[in-house]
Write an enzyme that holds these catalytic residues in place. Sequence first.
Site, PDB file in Angstrom:
ATOM      1  N   CYS A   1     118.012  47.388  60.795  1.00  0.00           N
ATOM      2  CA  CYS A   1     119.153  47.047  59.537  1.00  0.00           C
ATOM      3  C   CYS A   1     119.870  48.122  58.668  1.00  0.00           C
ATOM      4  O   CYS A   1     120.974  48.207  58.268  1.00  0.00           O
ATOM      5  CB  CYS A   1     118.184  47.255  58.692  1.00  0.00           C
ATOM      6  SG  CYS A   1     116.274  46.379  58.415  1.00  0.00           S
TER       7      CYS A   1
ATOM      8  N   THR B   1     107.021  24.216  50.340  1.00  0.00           N
ATOM      9  CA  THR B   1     105.478  23.872  50.936  1.00  0.00           C
ATOM     10  C   THR B   1     105.230  24.955  52.520  1.00  0.00           C
ATOM     11  O   THR B   1     106.223  26.016  52.845  1.00  0.00           O
ATOM     12  CB  THR B   1     106.618  22.539  51.845  1.00  0.00           C
ATOM     13  OG1 THR B   1     106.711  21.584  50.530  1.00  0.00           O
ATOM     14  CG2 THR B   1     105.571  21.930  53.241  1.00  0.00           C
TER      15      THR B   1
ATOM     16  N   GLN C   1     105.191  48.256  58.914  1.00  0.00           N
ATOM     17  CA  GLN C   1     105.508  48.607  60.018  1.00  0.00           C
ATOM     18  C   GLN C   1     104.377  49.288  60.814  1.00  0.00           C
ATOM     19  O   GLN C   1     103.691  49.941  61.547  1.00  0.00           O
ATOM     20  CB  GLN C   1     106.039  50.719  59.873  1.00  0.00           C
ATOM     21  CG  GLN C   1     107.579  49.757  60.154  1.00  0.00           C
ATOM     22  CD  GLN C   1     108.123  49.530  62.123  1.00  0.00           C
ATOM     23  OE1 GLN C   1     107.310  49.328  62.282  1.00  0.00           O
ATOM     24  NE2 GLN C   1     109.681  48.402  61.474  1.00  0.00           N
TER      25      GLN C   1
ATOM     26  N   THR D   1     111.040  41.382  53.618  1.00  0.00           N
ATOM     27  CA  THR D   1     112.050  41.198  52.410  1.00  0.00           C
ATOM     28  C   THR D   1     111.633  40.715  51.475  1.00  0.00           C
ATOM     29  O   THR D   1     111.496  41.197  49.728  1.00  0.00           O
ATOM     30  CB  THR D   1     113.339  41.088  52.714  1.00  0.00           C
ATOM     31  OG1 THR D   1     114.044  42.137  53.702  1.00  0.00           O
ATOM     32  CG2 THR D   1     114.001  40.887  51.729  1.00  0.00           C
TER      33      THR D   1
ATOM     34  N   ASN E   1     110.170  53.281  59.407  1.00  0.00           N
ATOM     35  CA  ASN E   1     110.485  52.645  60.406  1.00  0.00           C
ATOM     36  C   ASN E   1     110.930  53.003  61.202  1.00  0.00           C
ATOM     37  O   ASN E   1     111.336  52.946  61.967  1.00  0.00           O
ATOM     38  CB  ASN E   1     111.218  51.268  59.956  1.00  0.00           C
ATOM     39  CG  ASN E   1     112.084  51.591  58.335  1.00  0.00           C
ATOM     40  OD1 ASN E   1     111.566  51.937  57.371  1.00  0.00           O
ATOM     41  ND2 ASN E   1     113.717  51.463  59.162  1.00  0.00           N
TER      42      ASN E   1
END
Length: 388
Positions: free
Chosen positions: A333, A247, A189, A84, A159
Amino acid sequence: MSGPGYPRAVTAEAPVYLDYNATTPVHPDVREAMLPWLGDKWGNPSSGHHHGREAAEAVARARAQVATLIGAEPHQLIFTGGGTEADNLALRGPTVARRHIVVSAVEHPAIELPARALEADGWTRTELAVDGRGRVDMEAAASKLEQPAGLLSVILAQNETGVIQPVAALAQAARATAADVVVHTDAAQAVGKIPVDVRALGVDLLTIVSHKLYGPNGIGALFVRDGLALQPLTLGGGQEGGRRPGTEPVVLIVGMGAACALAQRTLDEEMRRQRGLRSRLWAQLRDGIRGIQWTGEGTELLPNTLHVRVPGCEGAAILAAAPEVAASTGSACHTDATTPSGVLGAMGLSLADARGALRLTLGRRTQLDDVERASRALVDAVTELSDS
């Protein structure tokens, strides 16, 4: 018949897992590569001492492993917090020649929603229609691409249906009108399931996701073509060339690199194996369920994906009646949605037809007895529901 290096790790009583497009279990080779970075190794890659250099070298190795899988150079990769974030960076980061974005009608929400946000911000958004099998209609797309675009983003492998989209042809068509168009593909995918080469695709940006290819959650990457300016979504310490500060999560990056190296070694073998298992699963379902249809049959598909529609039944009801099978009715989702998948709607399917959808996706752990057990359970569930 388990995948290479993947021992049988489930009991006979556990549900058969057929939801690999939602997420994949971390492979033992990947876990082994990660373990030192959860114990004796802990350095910050930005530190100048031994521990930091050791971490920086691990990140560099992983970056090279990811790059090799997609035909890129290591310096062309930015590590992100997942798919995302990579998709949002691809749509919001580039400086484009014109505020016109083109997307397909079957994008993942990580593309669809940022594209709509750009539209709300004053951009023009053009949507490319798909045909009845779920593939972008090239004739209709060519007409729409006659209007110069600033940004084109089309998913590489859908997907839900597993349909592989003509990204290279669309990139070429877009550049015939606007040579400076920026082209992105969400390959979450596709990478690790089929061969993916950024040069052959002709893309400027490409999204990769670790947990879709047997690596850990929470890490992804964005391929960025040399020379393409990209503004960061966040500001901070300047890591990843300043384009994704923060980081680096070394343990996750190492895991993603190991997962890509595994895919590189075993891709051809796994494609053949999973395609064979899918054919067996389809044959069993076709013989046992009257009127069942395979979404996208006859077009290019991911080798592990079988999206079917069962007439007269609700997909959710079928899965509820077949607890032996862990699968979904669509993308993970969208599991809370009460309406049929927008992808199936874009294909022109009726509400009744879409309601009977099941997405069955295989993976490295899938064995022949899993396929036999799952098919029996699904056939029995449909029979039970039809008789009630």
